[in-house]
Design a protein around this motif. Structure first.
Motif, short mmCIF file in Angstrom:
data_model
loop_
_atom_site.label_atom_id
_atom_site.label_comp_id
_atom_site.label_asym_id
_atom_site.label_seq_id
_atom_site.Cartn_x
_atom_site.Cartn_y
_atom_site.Cartn_z
N PRO A 35 -5.14 -23.92 -14.36
CA PRO A 35 -5.61 -24.35 -15.70
C PRO A 35 -6.18 -23.20 -16.52
CG PRO A 35 -6.21 -25.98 -14.09
CD PRO A 35 -5.62 -24.84 -13.33
N ALA A 36 -7.02 -22.37 -15.87
CA ALA A 36 -7.63 -21.27 -16.61
C ALA A 36 -6.55 -20.32 -17.14
CB ALA A 36 -8.60 -20.52 -15.71
N GLN A 37 -5.54 -20.05 -16.30
CA GLN A 37 -4.43 -19.19 -16.70
C GLN A 37 -3.72 -19.76 -17.92
OE1 GLN A 37 -3.96 -16.33 -15.53
NE2 GLN A 37 -3.11 -16.31 -13.44
N LEU A 38 -3.44 -21.06 -17.83
CA LEU A 38 -2.69 -21.72 -18.90
C LEU A 38 -3.48 -21.73 -20.20
CD1 LEU A 38 -1.26 -24.64 -16.78
CD2 LEU A 38 0.06 -22.82 -17.86
N ILE A 39 -4.79 -21.93 -20.08
CA ILE A 39 -5.63 -21.94 -21.28
C ILE A 39 -5.62 -20.56 -21.93
CG2 ILE A 39 -8.02 -22.09 -22.08
CD1 ILE A 39 -8.31 -24.46 -20.10
N ARG A 40 -5.74 -19.53 -21.07
CA ARG A 40 -5.72 -18.15 -21.59
C ARG A 40 -4.41 -17.89 -22.34
NH1 ARG A 40 -3.54 -13.31 -19.46
NH2 ARG A 40 -2.79 -14.50 -17.67
N GLU A 41 -3.31 -18.24 -21.67
CA GLU A 41 -1.99 -18.02 -22.24
C GLU A 41 -1.84 -18.73 -23.58
OE1 GLU A 41 0.71 -18.03 -18.49
OE2 GLU A 41 1.67 -19.17 -20.10
N SER A 42 -2.17 -20.06 -23.54
CA SER A 42 -1.94 -20.87 -24.73
C SER A 42 -2.76 -20.35 -25.90
CB SER A 42 -2.26 -22.33 -24.46
OG SER A 42 -3.61 -22.45 -24.06
N LEU A 43 -4.01 -19.99 -25.58
CA LEU A 43 -4.88 -19.53 -26.66
C LEU A 43 -4.34 -18.25 -27.28
CD1 LEU A 43 -7.48 -21.04 -27.37
CD2 LEU A 43 -8.73 -19.05 -26.51
N ASN A 44 -3.94 -17.29 -26.42
CA ASN A 44 -3.40 -16.03 -26.93
C ASN A 44 -2.11 -16.25 -27.72
OD1 ASN A 44 -5.48 -14.57 -25.92
ND2 ASN A 44 -4.41 -13.94 -24.04
N LEU A 45 -1.24 -17.12 -27.17
CA LEU A 45 0.04 -17.36 -27.83
C LEU A 45 -0.15 -18.01 -29.19
CD1 LEU A 45 2.14 -18.62 -24.78
CD2 LEU A 45 2.37 -16.44 -25.97
N ILE A 46 -1.04 -19.01 -29.23
CA ILE A 46 -1.26 -19.72 -30.49
C ILE A 46 -1.86 -18.79 -31.53
CG2 ILE A 46 -2.61 -21.56 -31.58
CD1 ILE A 46 -2.15 -23.15 -28.94
N LYS A 47 -2.76 -17.93 -31.05
CA LYS A 47 -3.39 -16.99 -31.98
C LYS A 47 -2.34 -16.05 -32.58
CE LYS A 47 -7.51 -14.16 -32.37
NZ LYS A 47 -7.04 -12.76 -32.29
N ASP A 48 -1.45 -15.56 -31.69
CA ASP A 48 -0.37 -14.69 -32.15
C ASP A 48 0.52 -15.42 -33.16
OD1 ASP A 48 -1.30 -12.70 -30.59
OD2 ASP A 48 0.10 -13.05 -28.93
N LYS A 49 0.79 -16.68 -32.82
CA LYS A 49 1.65 -17.50 -33.67
C LYS A 49 1.04 -17.66 -35.06
CE LYS A 49 4.80 -20.91 -32.18
NZ LYS A 49 5.49 -21.67 -31.39
N LEU A 50 -0.27 -17.94 -35.06
CA LEU A 50 -0.98 -18.16 -36.32
C LEU A 50 -0.93 -16.92 -37.20
CD1 LEU A 50 -4.16 -20.22 -35.33
CD2 LEU A 50 -2.33 -20.91 -36.88
N SER A 51 -1.15 -15.75 -36.55
CA SER A 51 -1.17 -14.53 -37.34
C SER A 51 0.24 -13.95 -37.54
CB SER A 51 -2.08 -13.49 -36.66
OG SER A 51 -1.67 -13.34 -35.33
N GLY A 52 1.26 -14.68 -37.02
CA GLY A 52 2.66 -14.28 -37.20
C GLY A 52 3.03 -13.00 -36.48
N LYS A 53 2.22 -12.62 -35.45
CA LYS A 53 2.51 -11.40 -34.70
C LYS A 53 3.51 -11.67 -33.60
CE LYS A 53 -2.04 -9.53 -34.41
NZ LYS A 53 -2.97 -9.07 -33.45
N GLU A 54 4.02 -10.58 -33.00
CA GLU A 54 4.82 -10.70 -31.78
C GLU A 54 3.93 -11.26 -30.68
OE1 GLU A 54 7.73 -8.51 -30.21
OE2 GLU A 54 8.63 -9.38 -32.02
N PHE A 55 4.51 -11.98 -29.72
CA PHE A 55 3.69 -12.45 -28.60
C PHE A 55 3.20 -11.28 -27.78
CE2 PHE A 55 5.94 -16.79 -28.47
CZ PHE A 55 5.08 -17.27 -29.44
N SER A 56 1.85 -11.17 -27.61
CA SER A 56 1.31 -10.06 -26.83
C SER A 56 1.10 -10.46 -25.37
CB SER A 56 -0.01 -9.59 -27.43
OG SER A 56 -0.90 -10.69 -27.50
N THR A 57 1.31 -11.75 -25.04
CA THR A 57 1.12 -12.20 -23.67
C THR A 57 2.45 -12.64 -23.12
OG1 THR A 57 -1.08 -12.99 -24.24
CG2 THR A 57 -0.10 -13.86 -22.22
N THR A 58 2.75 -12.19 -21.91
CA THR A 58 4.01 -12.65 -21.31
C THR A 58 3.75 -13.93 -20.54
OG1 THR A 58 3.49 -11.13 -19.55
CG2 THR A 58 5.22 -10.48 -21.08
#
Ligand SMILES: Nc1ncnc2c1ncn2[C@@H]1O[C@H](COP(=O)(O)OP(=O)(O)OP(=O)(O)O)[C@@H](O)[C@H]1O
Ligand SMILES: [Mg+2]
Length: 608
Positions: A35-58
């Motif tokens: 769960p902690a991993q998934l939360i980290r991932e989702s948060l980073n991905l959504i943040k990238d999405k919001l700012s329209g950046k490339e995904f910085s998390t694999t």
């Protein structure tokens, strides 16, 4: 801790449950990481999405969520986390089902082991240890060792496996943050250990005071009649009051410590969370301002959040270390006490398993005996012989050693010197259980169970229930039948604590019926006609004559009337035999027996 080794044999016995339990613990912890991993991932991905950046998390899901909206991404992640939570829950359930159940099974086995051992121990053991201690070993102490086998093992292994799995993950995410956020944990566990050690000490004090109070009130109630006739109610009330006052003080101390425990724990956990966020935040700001660090190595908000979750996951098991340590200490102390009892060997040993065909000839040759627990020399050079089918009577002043002869004959103790022969065989080479089975004894202190009269009499019978007529016959022979049927419930009358109170003589006769129903080869009456009038005594002794025709009997008494018809009478004085012979011979002798006879004759004539 060495004492706990005793339990290893049980852990081996239930090894499959234990190993399965360990497997479930590992699985639970494995799924807890995600769960902690998934939360980290989702948060980073959504943040990238919001700012329209490339995904910085694999992530395995990166390609898939490329085309999803933010809302859909959140729902996807939330569902996966939910699913994992259910799986974790199921494994947690099985982990308790295996390990806690194992501890219950061992508790059962251990109680049986102790109980079996208690049954083997002889009277010396029961004289040296009080009932409270004996009971505590099998209840309280076993309960404490179970806490070690169940929760302590489960939490220790859980903690170990969680650390092994979580800590590397934390280091793989960010080394610096991992070091900083893990530092407060050992301090946390030491503090919890100190607090819970204090709680244990205080609750032990509370416990022991409580058992004092229980003992005191128990004695008060069982001795209520004597207490009232001596008008001691005030005295006992004030005694109980002062004990209660101390109990209250101890309890208040415990409550104070207890009420501190959770707030302190929560504060420490909260502090370590804040610490993690602070350090994480500082690192994030530093990293953001540092152009030398490549974008995908910079610490991000998702990392900080996952650390907060990990730290929270670790704090509970870490606090449990303190708790578990004190559980183990208490279990070790309890097991030490249990082992002390388990290692006690009976001094009287059964040296034979042979079936016994008892005839009932008894020989005492120069027997001397000193009670090991008090050092009192009870018998000095006693010799006598009872041929099969004869009656021996023993008379003598109180404390002269009459009951001690019976104790030796029943092998409650073994002789110091000399020998006891039964059917010409050394008593030590005879199967104790068989000897006791073929002997009917009416002890000096009557003990009746809180049960019906019928069951109390039937107790003497073999391992099956005797026929009604058999019970009635025994009651008639013991001259108690007419008393019993006069009671409203007859043979079904309950006696003892919550039942009818019988007179001393009635109790003695029920106890006699219990011995007679056994139809024993050797019958022993230890002063059990003392509370029966001489007429009833005559009836019982006459009945015995026909019952014990070819059997051996021993009758102990203070009264000449009970012993005068015996084949041989021995007169005891201070552990030795001073006179021996038939009634007529002893009268002729004009010694101590003659004197007693005269006095008792005079007494009975005065009564008339
Ligand atoms: N279980 C015991 N442990 C230690 N000493 C004991 C024990 N039983 C008896 N004694 C001691 O041994 C001595 C002989 O006691 P015993 O019971 O044989 O006397 P007795 O003749 O049966 O007396 P009574 O007529 O009062 O029943 C006494 O001094 C007594 O204090
Ligand atoms: Mg006695």
């Amino acid at each position: 801790m060495k004492s706990l080794k005793h339990l290893n044999k049980y852990l081996v016995k239930y090894k499959y449950r234990l190993l399965l339990g360990f497997l479930f613990i590992i699985l639970t912890n494995f799924f807890k990481i995600f769960p902690a991993q998934l939360i980290r991932e989702s948060l980073n991905l959504i943040k990238d999405k919001l700012s329209g950046k490339e995904f910085s998390t694999t992530s395995l899901l990166t390609d898939y969520i490329q085309d999803l909206s933010i809302g859909e991404t959140v729902v996807l992640y939330a569902s996966i986390i939910f699913l994992i939570a259910i799986i974790t829950g199921i494994f947690t359930f099985f982990q308790r089902q295996t390990i806690i159940i194992m501890s219950r099974l061992i508790e059962f086995d251990l109680k049986n082991e102790i109980f079996q051992h208690y049954q083997k121990l002889d009277s010396t053991f029961y004289k040296e240890n009080n009932t409270g201690d004996i009971m505590n070993r099998i209840s309280d102490d076993v309960l404490k060792t179970r806490m070690y086998l169940g929760p302590a093992i489960m939490y220790s292994f859980g903690l170990l496996s969680l650390f092994i799995m979580v800590v590397p993950v934390m280091f793989s995410i960010n080394v610096k943050l991992a070091i900083y956020s893990l530092t407060p944990l050992p301090i946390l566990s030491i503090i919890i250990y100190l607090v819970s050690a204090r709680i244990n000490k205080q609750s032990e004090k509370v416990q022991s005071k409580l058992s004092d109070i229980t003992t005191l009130s128990q004695e008060t109630y069982s001795g209520i009649r004597i207490l009232k006739t001596y008008v001691k109610d005030r005295f006992f009330s004030s005694k109980l009051n002062s004990e209660n006052e101390i109990y209250r003080e101890y309890s208040m101390d415990l409550v104070k410590t207890n009420s501190l425990f959770f707030p302190v724990m929560m504060l420490l956990i909260g502090l370590s969370t804040i610490f993690t966020i602070y350090i994480g935040g500082t690192l994030l700001i530093e990293d953001a301002a540092n152009p030398l660090i490549p974008e995908n190595e910079k610490i991000k908000i998702g990392e900080i959040l996952s650390f907060v979750i990990y730290i929270n996951m670790l704090t509970w098991p870490v606090t449990a270390i303190g708790w578990v340590t004190s559980i183990i200490q208490r279990a070790a102390a309890s097991q030490t006490r249990i082992n002390a009892f388990l290692n006690t060997q009976p001094k009287v040993k059964n040296n034979s398993n042979e079936k016994l065909n008892l005839k009932g000839e008894i020989n005492f040759n120069n027997v001397s005996f000193t009670y090991p627990e008090s050092g009192i020399k009870a018998l000095k050079n006693i010799s006598f012989n009872i041929p099969q089918g004869k009656t021996l009577a023993i008379i003598g002043k109180t404390g002269s050693g009459k009951s001690s002869i019976i104790n030796l004959l029943m092998r409650s103790y073994d002789v110091d010197s000399g020998e006891i022969l039964i059917d010409k065989k050394d008593i030590k080479q005879i199967n104790i259980n068989q000897l006791r089975e073929h002997t009917g004894i009416v002890p000096q202190d009557v003990f009746l169970f809180s049960d019906t009269i019928e069951n109390n009499i039937a107790f003497g019978y073999k391992n099956e229930l005797p026929a009604k007529s058999t019970i009635e016959k025994a009651a008639k022979d013991a001259a108690i039948y007419s008393n019993i049927i006069e009671l409203p419930d007859g043979f079904q009358t309950k006696i003892g604590e919550r039942g009818v109170t019988l007179s001393g003589g009635q109790k003695q006769r029920i106890s006699i019926a219990r011995a007679i129903i056994k139809n024993p080869q050797i019958l022993i009456f230890d002063d059990c006609l003392s509370a029966v009038d001489t007429e009833t005594e005559d009836i019982i002794l006459t009945n015995l004559k026909s019952l014990m025709k070819d059997k051996t009997s021993i009758i102990i008494s203070h009264r000449v009337s009970s012993v005068k018809n015996a084949d041989t009478i021995i007169v005891m004085h201070e552990g030795g035999i001073i006179e021996q012979g038939t009634h007529d011979e002893l009268i002729q002798l004009k010694g101590s027996y003659y004197e007693t006879y005269q006095i008792q004759l005079l007494e009975s004539e005065n009564k008339k």
